[in-house]
Design a protein around this motif. Structure first.
Motif, PDB file in Angstrom:
ATOM      1  N   GLU A  40       0.938  -1.184   0.050  1.00 32.23           N
ATOM      2  CA  GLU A  40      -0.052   0.043   0.004  1.00 32.23           C
ATOM      3  C   GLU A  40       0.767   1.415  -0.040  1.00 32.23           C
ATOM      4  O   GLU A  40       0.328   2.421   0.078  1.00 32.23           O
ATOM      5  N   THR A  41       1.931   1.159  -0.283  1.00 32.59           N
ATOM      6  CA  THR A  41       2.912   2.282  -0.474  1.00 32.59           C
ATOM      7  C   THR A  41       2.593   2.878  -1.570  1.00 32.59           C
ATOM      8  O   THR A  41       2.411   2.302  -2.747  1.00 32.59           O
ATOM      9  N   VAL A  42       2.682   4.236  -1.760  1.00 33.31           N
ATOM     10  CA  VAL A  42       2.302   5.116  -3.007  1.00 33.31           C
ATOM     11  C   VAL A  42       3.577   5.912  -3.056  1.00 33.31           C
ATOM     12  O   VAL A  42       4.148   6.814  -2.441  1.00 33.31           O
ATOM     13  N   GLY A  43       3.986   5.938  -4.564  1.00 33.22           N
ATOM     14  CA  GLY A  43       5.110   6.749  -4.834  1.00 33.22           C
ATOM     15  C   GLY A  43       4.560   8.013  -6.132  1.00 33.22           C
ATOM     16  O   GLY A  43       3.848   7.410  -6.839  1.00 33.22           O
ATOM     17  N   ARG A  44       4.756   9.192  -5.631  1.00 30.25           N
ATOM     18  CA  ARG A  44       4.146  10.269  -6.530  1.00 30.25           C
ATOM     19  C   ARG A  44       5.186  11.021  -7.112  1.00 30.25           C
ATOM     20  O   ARG A  44       6.039  11.233  -6.492  1.00 30.25           O
ATOM     21  N   ALA A  45       5.217  11.128  -8.381  1.00 26.98           N
ATOM     22  CA  ALA A  45       6.077  12.090  -9.267  1.00 26.98           C
ATOM     23  C   ALA A  45       5.755  12.885 -10.258  1.00 26.98           C
ATOM     24  O   ALA A  45       4.680  12.125 -11.242  1.00 26.98           O
ATOM     25  N   SER A  46       6.093  13.970 -10.485  1.00 26.28           N
ATOM     26  CA  SER A  46       6.025  14.826 -11.820  1.00 26.28           C
ATOM     27  C   SER A  46       7.096  15.397 -12.148  1.00 26.28           C
ATOM     28  O   SER A  46       7.826  15.298 -11.457  1.00 26.28           O
ATOM     29  N   VAL A  47       7.302  15.653 -13.537  1.00 24.13           N
ATOM     30  CA  VAL A  47       8.515  16.177 -13.916  1.00 24.13           C
ATOM     31  C   VAL A  47       8.441  17.568 -14.987  1.00 24.13           C
ATOM     32  O   VAL A  47       7.054  17.682 -15.088  1.00 24.13           O
ATOM     33  N   PRO A  48       9.086  17.915 -15.234  1.00 28.65           N
ATOM     34  CA  PRO A  48       9.000  19.342 -15.996  1.00 28.65           C
ATOM     35  C   PRO A  48       8.289  19.280 -17.321  1.00 28.65           C
ATOM     36  O   PRO A  48       8.315  18.203 -18.103  1.00 28.65           O
ATOM     37  N   SER A  49       7.253  20.269 -17.652  1.00 29.78           N
ATOM     38  CA  SER A  49       6.323  19.928 -18.617  1.00 29.78           C
ATOM     39  C   SER A  49       7.324  20.321 -19.961  1.00 29.78           C
ATOM     40  O   SER A  49       7.793  21.242 -19.945  1.00 29.78           O
ATOM     41  N   GLY A  50       7.257  19.420 -20.905  1.00 25.24           N
ATOM     42  CA  GLY A  50       7.800  19.740 -22.139  1.00 25.24           C
ATOM     43  C   GLY A  50       6.732  19.383 -23.203  1.00 25.24           C
ATOM     44  O   GLY A  50       7.099  19.191 -24.626  1.00 25.24           O
ATOM     45  N   MET A  51       5.601  19.514 -22.805  1.00 26.52           N
ATOM     46  CA  MET A  51       4.708  19.276 -23.968  1.00 26.52           C
ATOM     47  C   MET A  51       3.928  20.751 -24.214  1.00 26.52           C
ATOM     48  O   MET A  51       4.019  21.535 -23.541  1.00 26.52           O
ATOM     49  N   LYS A  52       3.599  20.667 -25.409  1.00 33.39           N
ATOM     50  CA  LYS A  52       2.942  22.067 -26.236  1.00 33.39           C
ATOM     51  C   LYS A  52       1.657  22.569 -25.660  1.00 33.39           C
ATOM     52  O   LYS A  52       1.579  23.593 -25.433  1.00 33.39           O
ATOM     53  N   ASN A  53       0.728  21.418 -25.329  1.00 34.35           N
ATOM     54  CA  ASN A  53      -0.461  21.987 -24.810  1.00 34.35           C
ATOM     55  C   ASN A  53      -1.077  20.958 -23.790  1.00 34.35           C
ATOM     56  O   ASN A  53      -0.610  19.791 -23.641  1.00 34.35           O
ATOM     57  N   ALA A  54      -2.451  21.390 -23.461  1.00 29.44           N
ATOM     58  CA  ALA A  54      -3.096  20.444 -22.574  1.00 29.44           C
ATOM     59  C   ALA A  54      -3.482  19.009 -23.313  1.00 29.44           C
ATOM     60  O   ALA A  54      -3.692  18.175 -22.540  1.00 29.44           O
ATOM     61  N   ARG A  55      -3.660  19.134 -24.583  1.00 31.39           N
ATOM     62  CA  ARG A  55      -4.214  17.909 -25.281  1.00 31.39           C
ATOM     63  C   ARG A  55      -2.848  16.950 -25.219  1.00 31.39           C
ATOM     64  O   ARG A  55      -3.329  15.689 -24.973  1.00 31.39           O
ATOM     65  N   GLU A  56      -1.886  17.450 -25.354  1.00 29.45           N
ATOM     66  CA  GLU A  56      -0.547  16.537 -25.250  1.00 29.45           C
ATOM     67  C   GLU A  56      -0.632  15.636 -24.002  1.00 29.45           C
ATOM     68  O   GLU A  56      -0.009  14.735 -23.934  1.00 29.45           O
ATOM     69  N   VAL A  57      -0.702  16.685 -23.151  1.00 25.94           N
ATOM     70  CA  VAL A  57      -0.654  16.111 -21.467  1.00 25.94           C
ATOM     71  C   VAL A  57      -1.666  14.941 -21.215  1.00 25.94           C
ATOM     72  O   VAL A  57      -1.749  13.916 -20.897  1.00 25.94           O
TER      73      VAL A  57
END
Length: 223
Positions: A40-57
């Motif tokens: 039940e351990t959770v690891g959460r990560a986010s990285v710098p955005s290299g995407m052009k727009n919200a659709r790509e995300v």
């Protein structure tokens, strides 16, 4: 990772991989990934955005939630090299353009965070072992080895190792459009980087916590 063998349990099974759209420090859209293990351990990560727009995300989030999630469930979170190799194989392109380096790196980092937590280790100790003891100087600009240029944590650490072998000074950067994630501080300490380029208060605060843990220093010294 160097610290992975310090616990008796040698297998932490990945049971869930979930992605969502979030925003970075400058409100640019990017991907956040959560890895849940069998304890039940959770690891959460986010990285710098290299995407052009919200659709790509949104497409990247869908790729993680479906294709990547299906492939990673039941894998051992402690086996970072195998996880990272699989991520590159799933993408199948030399430039990781099909699924996107940012999405892959978020998954890779989330796995490392979950494995570190389950092993009872800080992220910097999990990655760097007992020799992870140097707090980098904070720099505002200059040339740096950039996390956003790589698709997996293993790729990035291998690049750092090559730079060290060549006798180069190690200065790290998360990249433009930093996310609200403290991992860059842990990575910099793990590889004993001399410098770290960041504009993130989250990273600064994590460095202060790590320095306090390592050296029992009450206040963060000026860079």
């Amino acid at each position: 990772m160097e610290g992975a063998g310090q616990k008796m349990k040698q297998y932490f099974e990945i049971v869930d991989v979930t992605a969502r759209k979030v925003v970075g420090l400058k409100f640019e859209p990017t991907v956040e990934v959560e890895i849940t293990l069998d304890d039940e351990t959770v690891g959460r990560a986010s990285v710098p955005s290299g995407m052009k727009n919200a659709r790509e995300v949104s497409i990247a989030v869908e790729n993680v939630n479906m294709e990547i999630s299906e492939a990673l469930v039941a894998m051992n979170a402690l086996d970072q090299p195998s996880i990272d190799r699989l991520l590159l194989e799933i993408d199948g392109t030399e430039s990781t353009s099909r699924l996107g380096a940012n999405a892959l790196m978020a998954v890779s980092l989330a796995c490392a965070k979950a494995a570190a937590s389950s092993s009872g280790l800080s992220l910097y100790n999990y990655i760097g072992g007992v020799n992870a003891k140097m707090i980098p100087k904070i720099q505002e600009d200059g040339e740096a080895l950039c996390l956003a240029d790589y698709a997996t944590l293993t790729q990035f650490l291998n690049a750092v190792a090559l730079e060290k072998k060549a006798g180069k000074r190690i200065v790290l950067s998360a990249g433009k459009g930093e996310a609200e994630d403290e991992a860059m501080a842990d990575i910099a300490v793990a590889v004993n980087a001399e410098g770290l380029i960041t504009s993130s208060p989250t990273v600064y605060n994590e460095l202060m916590r790590i320095e306090e843990e390592l050296f029992d220093v009450p206040e963060y010294p000026e860079a």
